[in-house]
Design a protein around this motif. Structure first.
Motif, PDB file in Angstrom:
ATOM      1  N   PRO A 225       0.802  -1.229   0.000  1.00 30.30           N
ATOM      2  CA  PRO A 225       0.000   0.000   0.000  1.00 30.30           C
ATOM      3  C   PRO A 225       0.833   1.277   0.000  1.00 30.30           C
ATOM      4  O   PRO A 225       0.451   2.268  -0.628  1.00 30.30           O
ATOM      5  CB  PRO A 225      -0.827  -0.123   1.284  1.00 30.30           C
ATOM      6  CG  PRO A 225      -0.958  -1.603   1.490  1.00 30.30           C
ATOM      7  CD  PRO A 225       0.338  -2.185   1.010  1.00 30.30           C
ATOM      8  N   ARG A 226       1.981   1.291   0.678  1.00 30.74           N
ATOM      9  CA  ARG A 226       2.777   2.515   0.768  1.00 30.74           C
ATOM     10  C   ARG A 226       3.439   2.895  -0.551  1.00 30.74           C
ATOM     11  O   ARG A 226       3.877   4.039  -0.729  1.00 30.74           O
ATOM     12  CB  ARG A 226       3.843   2.364   1.855  1.00 30.74           C
ATOM     13  CG  ARG A 226       4.880   1.296   1.580  1.00 30.74           C
ATOM     14  CD  ARG A 226       5.900   1.212   2.704  1.00 30.74           C
ATOM     15  NE  ARG A 226       6.899   0.197   2.451  1.00 30.74           N
ATOM     16  CZ  ARG A 226       6.766  -1.083   2.728  1.00 30.74           C
ATOM     17  NH1 ARG A 226       5.631  -1.516   3.281  1.00 30.74           N
ATOM     18  NH2 ARG A 226       7.731  -1.957   2.476  1.00 30.74           N
ATOM     19  N   LEU A 227       3.522   1.943  -1.500  1.00 33.16           N
ATOM     20  CA  LEU A 227       4.152   2.228  -2.788  1.00 33.16           C
ATOM     21  C   LEU A 227       3.140   2.534  -3.894  1.00 33.16           C
ATOM     22  O   LEU A 227       3.523   2.971  -4.972  1.00 33.16           O
ATOM     23  CB  LEU A 227       5.017   1.041  -3.221  1.00 33.16           C
ATOM     24  CG  LEU A 227       6.214   0.693  -2.325  1.00 33.16           C
ATOM     25  CD1 LEU A 227       6.950  -0.520  -2.897  1.00 33.16           C
ATOM     26  CD2 LEU A 227       7.160   1.884  -2.199  1.00 33.16           C
ATOM     27  N   ARG A 229       0.750   4.824  -4.190  1.00 33.34           N
ATOM     28  CA  ARG A 229       0.552   6.223  -4.541  1.00 33.34           C
ATOM     29  C   ARG A 229       1.614   6.679  -5.535  1.00 33.34           C
ATOM     30  O   ARG A 229       1.306   7.352  -6.530  1.00 33.34           O
ATOM     31  CB  ARG A 229       0.578   7.094  -3.293  1.00 33.34           C
ATOM     32  CG  ARG A 229       0.120   8.524  -3.530  1.00 33.34           C
ATOM     33  CD  ARG A 229       0.111   9.292  -2.212  1.00 33.34           C
ATOM     34  NE  ARG A 229      -0.765   8.669  -1.242  1.00 33.34           N
ATOM     35  CZ  ARG A 229      -2.071   8.875  -1.164  1.00 33.34           C
ATOM     36  NH1 ARG A 229      -2.649   9.701  -2.019  1.00 33.34           N
ATOM     37  NH2 ARG A 229      -2.794   8.271  -0.241  1.00 33.34           N
TER      38      ARG A 229
END
Length: 426
Positions: A225-227, A229
């Protein structure tokens, strides 16, 4: 016969209603002209039934409904200034019902059942075209091509594209039972054959864009999820940069040449210029929704004659935004542009959520398909069309809270029950 209310409105339990309802809808969208008013009434009744039985379908969470219904409402409001008030009112009511049916379907039909019903419906559409259709000369594209039972080869290519998309989704996204996968494989093969025979550049390009989008978004959802965007940002910027470079370096002309089309888009640019001049007469609110293509209007009669539309019906400006501008002016155009932005932004936003599901791949593919087709078609701004139904379905699903994907697109025998504590009489 007593039938559980849940068997009509619960997406997890209503396969025996949802799938035939979607099949019927696809057939009506394709051939209501052939089958007559009775088919349209059947479509209306099919989607009105669950709402009448359970109004909470739309009323329980009204905010997305109120947001999305603004555009159909404005189309109807244009009756007040339309110079063909009868035609505007009739078309606006038909559009609102079609759009509303998509909203109802979004609340009661799972993505798996939508894919299954759409595949079956589109496959029947193609089979009917093979049995009843033939070749014709397309005055827009300037060549002969197989058009099936449609008046245009582009419509055949359109349904072929949808057949492929829904069929392959049942195989690779929803992991349907084996017999469904086998039928889906045969259906996809039929879709590829009809897409090739239709020789529709619009359909082929939109299909390529849709599957490209599915591949890209599929890669995004595999990332942590953190990558995601950063990945979405790179994809959007890269896509815009590639498109701009292509236009500046002649890439657009090269694509047209590869598909045997000229820079005038075989007459469409002339049609667009005429539309902009006509729309400029009443730029703010337009002539009235669907008011232009009416018998007796000199400009419409001239265009029908120039493009050899002897039936004097079924023609349009071959661009969703331009068609909207002529009908409902800059105000209506703003609403449609806003809907297009939602159609692009909402799937990307959903891809950033950690709880996104495999069904997002189908949603994003359909979104890109309709956005690309809007350059040359009017799929989702006209009544009784699959585009209007599916676009409203997609937007409602994306505005609603995320729901888990139902992997099976068809229930087992033990899941089929017809009587429960909450029943309605049919």
């Amino acid at each position: 016969m007593m039938i559980s209310q849940a068997r009509l409105v619960n997406p997890a339990e209503n396969t025996l209603f949802a799938v035939p309802a979607v099949v019927l809808s696809m057939l009506v969208f394709a051939y209501s002209v052939n089958f007559g008013a009775i088919s349209i009434l059947a479509f209306y009744g099919c989607w009105a039934l669950p709402f009448v039985i359970a109004p909470r379908i739309l009323l329980a969470q009204p905010r997305p409904v109120m947001l999305l219904i603004i555009m159909p409402f404005f189309f109807g409001l244009s009756t007040l200034w339309s110079d063909a008030a009868g035609a505007t009112l009739r078309a606006a009511i038909q559009y609102t019902i079609t759009f509303g049916a998509g909203l109802i379907a979004a609340r009661i039909v799972s993505l798996g059942n939508l894919a299954l019903g759409s595949m079956i419906g589109c496959m029947l559409v193609l089979i009917y075209s093979i049995m009843q259709g033939g070749y014709s000369y397309d005055y827009i594209d300037g060549d002969f091509a197989f058009r099936g039972a449609f008046s245009s080869k582009n419509q055949l290519g359109y349904f072929a594209t949808l057949t492929i998309l829904f069929s392959l989704s049942l195989i690779w996204i929803f992991q349907s039972i084996r017999i469904v996968q086998l039928v889906a494989l045969l259906s996809a093969g039929l879709g590829f054959a009809m897409l090739w025979m239709s020789d529709s550049a619009t359909s082929l390009l939109s299909a390529m864009a849709a599957f490209g989008a599915i591949a890209l978004i599929g890669g995004v959802v595999l990332l942590p999820p953190r990558l995601r965007r950063a990945a979405v940002f790179i994809i959007v910027i890269g896509g815009l940069g590639t498109g701009l470079a292509g236009l500046l370096l002649g890439g657009f002309d090269a694509v047209l040449s590869a598909f045997g089309r000229d820079t005038s888009l075989t007459g469409r640019t002339y049609l667009w210029n005429q539309a902009l001049e006509i729309g400029g007469q009443q730029p703010l609110f337009g002539l009235g929704y669907n008011a232009f293509w009416t018998h007796g209007r000199p400009e419409a009669e001239m265009l029908w004659q120039e493009f050899y539309i002897t039936a004097r019906t079924g023609f349009h400006f071959h661009n969703a935004l331009i068609e909207t501008y002529v009908g409902v002016g800059l105000v209506g155009l703003t609403l449609v542009v806003g809907m297009c932005i939602l159609l692009f932004v909402l799937p990307l936003r959903a891809a950033l959520r950690p709880e996104n599901t495999a069904s997002l791949l189908l949603i994003f593919g359909l979104s890109v398909l309709f956005l690309v087709r809007s350059v040359a078609e009017v799929d989702f701004v006209t009544p009784h069309t699959v585009g209007t139904f599916l676009v409203s379905f997609i937007l409602m699903r994306l505005l609603d809270r995320p729901q888990p994907v139902h992997r099976r697109a068809f229930p087992s025998v033990t899941e089929v029950r017809f009587v429960s504590q909450r029943s309605v009489v049919l």
